[in-house]
Design a protein around this motif. Structure first.
Motif, short mmCIF file in Angstrom:
data_model
loop_
_atom_site.label_atom_id
_atom_site.label_comp_id
_atom_site.label_asym_id
_atom_site.label_seq_id
_atom_site.Cartn_x
_atom_site.Cartn_y
_atom_site.Cartn_z
N LYS A 179 3.96 8.21 11.54
CA LYS A 179 4.04 6.75 11.41
C LYS A 179 4.40 6.38 9.98
CE LYS A 179 1.01 5.54 15.19
NZ LYS A 179 -0.12 4.79 15.62
N ASN A 180 5.08 5.30 9.84
CA ASN A 180 5.55 4.85 8.55
C ASN A 180 4.45 4.08 7.82
OD1 ASN A 180 7.06 4.06 6.40
ND2 ASN A 180 8.64 3.03 7.60
N ASN A 181 4.21 4.43 6.56
CA ASN A 181 3.19 3.74 5.78
C ASN A 181 3.58 2.29 5.49
OD1 ASN A 181 1.54 5.98 5.68
ND2 ASN A 181 2.42 6.71 3.77
N TRP A 182 4.88 2.02 5.36
CA TRP A 182 5.34 0.66 5.12
C TRP A 182 5.06 -0.22 6.33
CZ3 TRP A 182 6.01 -1.26 0.57
CH2 TRP A 182 6.38 -0.44 -0.47
N ALA A 183 5.19 0.35 7.52
CA ALA A 183 4.90 -0.42 8.73
C ALA A 183 3.42 -0.77 8.78
CB ALA A 183 5.32 0.37 9.96
N CYS A 184 2.57 0.16 8.37
CA CYS A 184 1.13 -0.11 8.32
C CYS A 184 0.82 -1.21 7.30
CB CYS A 184 0.37 1.16 7.97
SG CYS A 184 -1.41 0.96 7.89
N PHE A 185 1.45 -1.12 6.14
CA PHE A 185 1.24 -2.14 5.11
C PHE A 185 1.68 -3.51 5.59
CE2 PHE A 185 2.99 -4.48 1.44
CZ PHE A 185 1.81 -4.65 0.72
N LEU A 186 2.83 -3.57 6.25
CA LEU A 186 3.32 -4.85 6.76
C LEU A 186 2.43 -5.41 7.86
CD1 LEU A 186 7.18 -4.28 6.73
CD2 LEU A 186 5.81 -5.69 5.18
N MET A 187 1.90 -4.53 8.71
CA MET A 187 0.98 -4.98 9.76
C MET A 187 -0.30 -5.56 9.14
SD MET A 187 2.00 -4.59 12.97
CE MET A 187 0.52 -4.37 13.91
N ILE A 188 -0.83 -4.89 8.14
CA ILE A 188 -2.04 -5.39 7.48
C ILE A 188 -1.76 -6.71 6.76
CG2 ILE A 188 -3.66 -4.91 5.60
CD1 ILE A 188 -3.58 -1.98 6.46
N LEU A 189 -0.61 -6.81 6.12
CA LEU A 189 -0.23 -8.06 5.45
C LEU A 189 -0.08 -9.20 6.45
CD1 LEU A 189 0.45 -9.15 2.64
CD2 LEU A 189 2.83 -8.63 3.13
N ALA A 190 0.52 -8.90 7.60
CA ALA A 190 0.64 -9.92 8.65
C ALA A 190 -0.74 -10.32 9.18
CB ALA A 190 1.52 -9.40 9.79
N GLY A 191 -1.65 -9.35 9.30
CA GLY A 191 -3.01 -9.66 9.73
C GLY A 191 -3.74 -10.57 8.75
N ILE A 192 -3.52 -10.34 7.45
CA ILE A 192 -4.13 -11.18 6.43
C ILE A 192 -3.60 -12.60 6.53
CG2 ILE A 192 -4.24 -11.61 3.95
CD1 ILE A 192 -4.27 -8.57 3.57
N VAL A 193 -2.28 -12.74 6.67
CA VAL A 193 -1.67 -14.07 6.71
C VAL A 193 -2.09 -14.81 7.97
CG1 VAL A 193 0.53 -15.27 6.91
CG2 VAL A 193 0.27 -13.43 5.27
N ILE A 194 -2.02 -14.16 9.12
CA ILE A 194 -2.37 -14.82 10.38
C ILE A 194 -3.86 -15.15 10.42
CG2 ILE A 194 -2.51 -14.50 12.88
CD1 ILE A 194 0.13 -12.92 12.64
N GLY A 195 -4.71 -14.23 9.94
CA GLY A 195 -6.15 -14.50 9.91
C GLY A 195 -6.50 -15.63 8.96
N GLY A 196 -5.84 -15.69 7.81
CA GLY A 196 -6.07 -16.80 6.87
C GLY A 196 -5.59 -18.12 7.43
#
Length: 79
Positions: free
Chosen positions: A4-21
């Motif tokens: 799995k791509n680490n950048w994809a994981c980073f982008l998923m976590i970033l999207a989770g932060i934005v959507i959760g906020g």
């Protein structure tokens, strides 16, 4: 998580932060909007004569963004 791509994981976590906020800000009176803000409250200004640089960073972590991070990690594990 082999292959799995680490950048994809980073982008998923970033999207989770934005959507959760965002969800936390939709319900300001609930526990989802409870959190802590830290960083530079006033920007740091570096004046070099012909160039002026302004640095500033504030991070606001809420319960909604933490829940968003957890959901993003769970979704990433199943992809």
């Amino acid at each position: 998580m082999k292959g799995k791509n680490n950048w994809a994981c980073f982008l998923m976590i970033l999207a989770g932060i934005v959507i959760g906020g965002f969800i936390g800000s939709l319900f300001p009176g609930t526990f989802l909007n409870f959190g802590q803000s830290f960083g530079l409250t006033s920007p740091l200004v570096l004046d070099l004569g012909i160039l002026v640089l302004t640095f500033g960073l504030t991070i606001n972590i809420t319960i909604g963004s933490i829940i968003g991070i957890i959901i993003a990690i769970i979704i990433f594990r199943f992809l």
